[in-house]
Design a protein around this motif. Structure first.
Motif, short mmCIF file in Angstrom:
data_model
loop_
_atom_site.label_atom_id
_atom_site.label_comp_id
_atom_site.label_asym_id
_atom_site.label_seq_id
_atom_site.Cartn_x
_atom_site.Cartn_y
_atom_site.Cartn_z
N ALA A 158 44.73 30.01 39.51
CA ALA A 158 43.86 31.17 39.66
C ALA A 158 43.31 31.32 41.07
CB ALA A 158 42.69 31.07 38.68
N GLU A 159 43.70 30.47 41.98
CA GLU A 159 43.14 30.51 43.32
C GLU A 159 43.44 31.84 44.00
OE1 GLU A 159 44.74 26.99 45.09
OE2 GLU A 159 43.20 25.71 44.21
N GLY A 160 42.39 32.49 44.44
CA GLY A 160 42.51 33.77 45.11
C GLY A 160 42.30 34.98 44.23
N TYR A 161 42.30 34.82 42.90
CA TYR A 161 42.08 35.97 42.00
C TYR A 161 40.64 36.46 42.11
CZ TYR A 161 46.49 36.22 39.40
OH TYR A 161 47.79 36.42 39.04
N TRP A 162 40.49 37.79 42.20
CA TRP A 162 39.16 38.39 42.36
C TRP A 162 39.11 39.72 41.60
CZ3 TRP A 162 36.93 39.63 47.92
CH2 TRP A 162 35.61 40.07 47.81
N PRO A 163 39.02 39.71 40.26
CA PRO A 163 38.91 40.95 39.48
C PRO A 163 37.50 41.51 39.55
CG PRO A 163 38.83 39.07 38.01
CD PRO A 163 39.08 38.51 39.40
N ALA A 164 37.38 42.83 39.47
CA ALA A 164 36.05 43.44 39.58
C ALA A 164 35.98 44.79 38.89
CB ALA A 164 35.67 43.60 41.05
N PHE A 165 34.77 45.12 38.41
CA PHE A 165 34.39 46.40 37.83
C PHE A 165 33.07 46.75 38.50
CE2 PHE A 165 31.91 48.04 33.92
CZ PHE A 165 32.22 49.37 34.19
N ASN A 190 34.48 38.28 39.39
CA ASN A 190 34.88 36.93 39.02
C ASN A 190 35.86 36.42 40.07
OD1 ASN A 190 37.27 35.31 37.44
ND2 ASN A 190 35.24 34.69 36.75
N VAL A 191 35.82 35.14 40.35
CA VAL A 191 36.78 34.56 41.28
C VAL A 191 37.29 33.23 40.76
CG1 VAL A 191 35.95 35.69 43.38
CG2 VAL A 191 34.90 33.53 42.64
N GLN A 192 38.51 32.90 41.19
CA GLN A 192 39.09 31.58 40.98
C GLN A 192 39.25 31.20 39.50
OE1 GLN A 192 39.97 31.64 44.15
NE2 GLN A 192 39.45 29.52 44.61
N GLY A 287 42.62 36.99 47.26
CA GLY A 287 42.10 36.39 48.46
C GLY A 287 40.86 37.10 48.95
N GLY A 288 40.32 36.64 50.05
CA GLY A 288 39.12 37.25 50.63
C GLY A 288 37.95 36.29 50.64
N ALA A 289 36.85 36.77 51.20
CA ALA A 289 35.71 35.91 51.46
C ALA A 289 35.07 35.35 50.19
CB ALA A 289 34.66 36.68 52.26
N PHE A 290 35.02 36.12 49.11
CA PHE A 290 34.38 35.63 47.90
C PHE A 290 35.17 34.46 47.29
CE2 PHE A 290 31.97 37.27 43.83
CZ PHE A 290 31.20 36.12 43.86
N PRO A 291 36.49 34.59 47.06
CA PRO A 291 37.23 33.41 46.61
C PRO A 291 37.14 32.24 47.58
CG PRO A 291 38.52 35.39 46.27
CD PRO A 291 37.33 35.79 47.10
N GLY A 297 41.41 30.37 48.96
CA GLY A 297 42.14 31.52 48.47
C GLY A 297 43.53 31.19 48.00
N LEU A 298 44.44 32.12 48.25
CA LEU A 298 45.80 32.02 47.75
C LEU A 298 46.55 30.84 48.35
CD1 LEU A 298 46.44 35.78 48.29
CD2 LEU A 298 46.23 34.72 46.07
N ASP A 299 47.38 30.21 47.53
CA ASP A 299 48.31 29.22 48.02
C ASP A 299 49.54 29.20 47.12
OD1 ASP A 299 47.65 27.70 45.74
OD2 ASP A 299 46.19 26.49 46.82
N ALA A 300 50.40 28.25 47.31
CA ALA A 300 51.66 28.22 46.57
C ALA A 300 51.46 28.04 45.07
CB ALA A 300 52.55 27.09 47.11
#
Length: 466
Positions: A158-165, A190-192, A287-291, A297-300
């Motif tokens: 889940a690294e880098g996931y950042w869903p939002a409403f 939500n992150v990570q 990715g981004g500052a919050f994750p 953030g994102l990786d392999a």
């Protein structure tokens, strides 16, 4: 999104089909719309007394199609025209209007799906409401809510996931340089893949200022019962201009876990952030500052293709007399759940029952019909039994299954029992069944499956046991 849902009986369903066919043949569009309207609103709760529904998208439509452009517009690329790069948050994906990233699932849900291509590049989806006028009336309230399952991915995947409403102040549209002064209301972030929902108000100046930017005025909590990733939850914001001081409250499943009031900032900051309408945004950033603030953030290891699933988005308005809508569901699994108390259904009818205790039952249940009961709390000790009060006047050779599914009507049943004729549509018996162990809070779907098209069962109530 800052950088931090006997004979008379057998005639019912064909009669309904015949009525729609006649309306269609005669070209009576208004009448056809009236017949169809209940299913269009099926998943969203009915507004309680004192509230008016001012916007709804239930995301009904054919699988693989895009969202209604009457309601939504797509944000594409990596920024607004002339706006900050990477949407101002450092995220790395390219937003698209492709149905690979944003589409309906055919079961009444929207899916926003991040994807990584062979070269390691990410795409995802971001949509925002065409309307920018969502705000409470003077002295009234506004409630914005959605029923969402976050991407069902945790840990390193889940690294880098950042869903939002979330929502942005209307003056931002077309300007793109006046954040955070024009206001932002994050109803769900939500992150990570963490079992945490954040709610935040952004305002004032950046960095620092009266709203502590870029962090904002926020709080977080765990999702009640089931995790944010494993089940649907209802996320809501209620903006209350009937209160003194004016307040903005944030909820998950009816629990108020964060409130911001006008007394927390100076009058000019509050006015600049709230004295206008807002528009709604749904997206999954990568990715981004919050994750980054929560472990990188994102990786392999980050898994591609895990969607945020949205059942509905609804906006309610109150002139001031409405009370906060109750949380959807809020049922005790070990109490008696009356069948007619469903949140939504397909193919059923409601009728007076002659069973002990009176009341109503649901009937005309045949292959493919279903009923949804939101927010059933099983607690921490596993339920392993299910029983239901049923009756059947089905003819010889007609039978079917009453099935229990959790959180999706297409999920594998956790248990079921078979029912055939009991001697009449009001000849009741209680039928038990074993189920797989269930804990936590879930949306319970009762589905009805048969190899014959005829109605095969009535249902009065059901319950669970240990």
């Amino acid at each position: 999104m800052s950088d931090t849902s006997g004979t008379l009986r057998r005639r019912r369903r064909p009669l309904r089909r015949a009525l729609v066919a006649v309306v269609s043949t005669l070209g009576l569009a208004a009448a056809a719309a009236t017949v169809a309207s209940p299913s269009a609103n099926a998943s969203a709760p009915t507004p309680p007394a004192g509230w008016t529904q001012v916007f709804l998208d239930d995301f009904n439509g054919a699988a693989g199609t895009g969202v209604s452009t009457a309601n939504w517009r797509y944000d594409t690329g990596t920024s607004y025209p002339g706006g900050p790069a990477n949407w101002g948050t450092g995220e790395v994906e390219t937003m698209t209007d492709s149905t690979s990233n944003v589409s309906l699932d055919g079961a009444g849900n929207l899916r926003i799906t991040p994807l990584r291509d062979a070269a390691g590049r990410w795409t995802s989806g971001r949509i925002e409401s065409n309307r920018t006028d969502f705000q409470p009336p003077s002295g009234g309230k506004l409630r914005v809510e959605a029923r969402i399952q976050m991407p069902n991915v945790t840990g390193t995947a889940a690294e880098g996931y950042w869903p939002a409403f979330w929502m942005l102040g209307a003056p931002y549209r077309g300007n793109y340089q006046n954040w955070p002064g024009v206001g932002e209301l994050d109803i769900m972030e939500n992150v990570q893949g963490r079992n945490t929902v954040w709610a935040t108000m952004h305002c004032g100046t950046n960095p620092g200022g009266p709203c502590n930017e870029t962090t904002g005025l926020g709080n977080s909590t765990a999702c009640p019962g089931s995790t944010c990733q494993s089940a649907f939850h209802t996320y809501a914001m209620e903006w209350d201009r009937s209160a003194s001081p004016e307040a903005i409250r944030f909820y998950v499943d009816g629990v108020n876990y964060h409130t911001v009031t006008a007394s927390q900032v100076d009058a000019a900051t509050w006015s600049n952030a709230t004295n206008h309408g807002f528009f709604i945004i749904l997206n999954v950033a990568m990715g981004g500052a919050f994750p980054d603030a929560f472990g990188g953030g994102l990786d392999a290891d980050t898994r591609s293709g895990m969607p945020m699933t949205v059942d509905y988005v609804q906006v309610l308005s109150s002139s001031g007399g409405g009370t906060t809508p109750p949380p959807s569901g809020n049922r005790d699994a070990y109490g008696t759940v009356q069948a007619e108390s469903y949140d939504t259904q397909s193919g059923t009818t409601t009728e007076t029952t002659s069973d002990t205790g009176g009341g109503q039952n649901i009937g005309s249940l045949a292959n493919g019909d279903w009923a949804l009961y939101k927010g059933v709390d099983f607690g921490s000790t596993a339920a392993r039994q299910f029983s239901a009060r049923v009756a059947s006047g089905a003819a010889a050779g007609v039978s079917g299954l009453v099935e229990v599914r959790l959180d999706s009507r297409t999920a594998t049943p956790v248990g079921s029992f078979s029912i055939a004729g009991t001697g009449g549509w009001q000849s009741w018996r209680t039928v038990p069944a074993n189920i797989s162990a269930v804990t936590g809070t879930h949306d319970v779907y009762l589905t009805f499956t048969s190899g014959q098209p005829a109605d095969f069962v009535n249902l009065n109530w059901f319950t669970f046991g240990h």
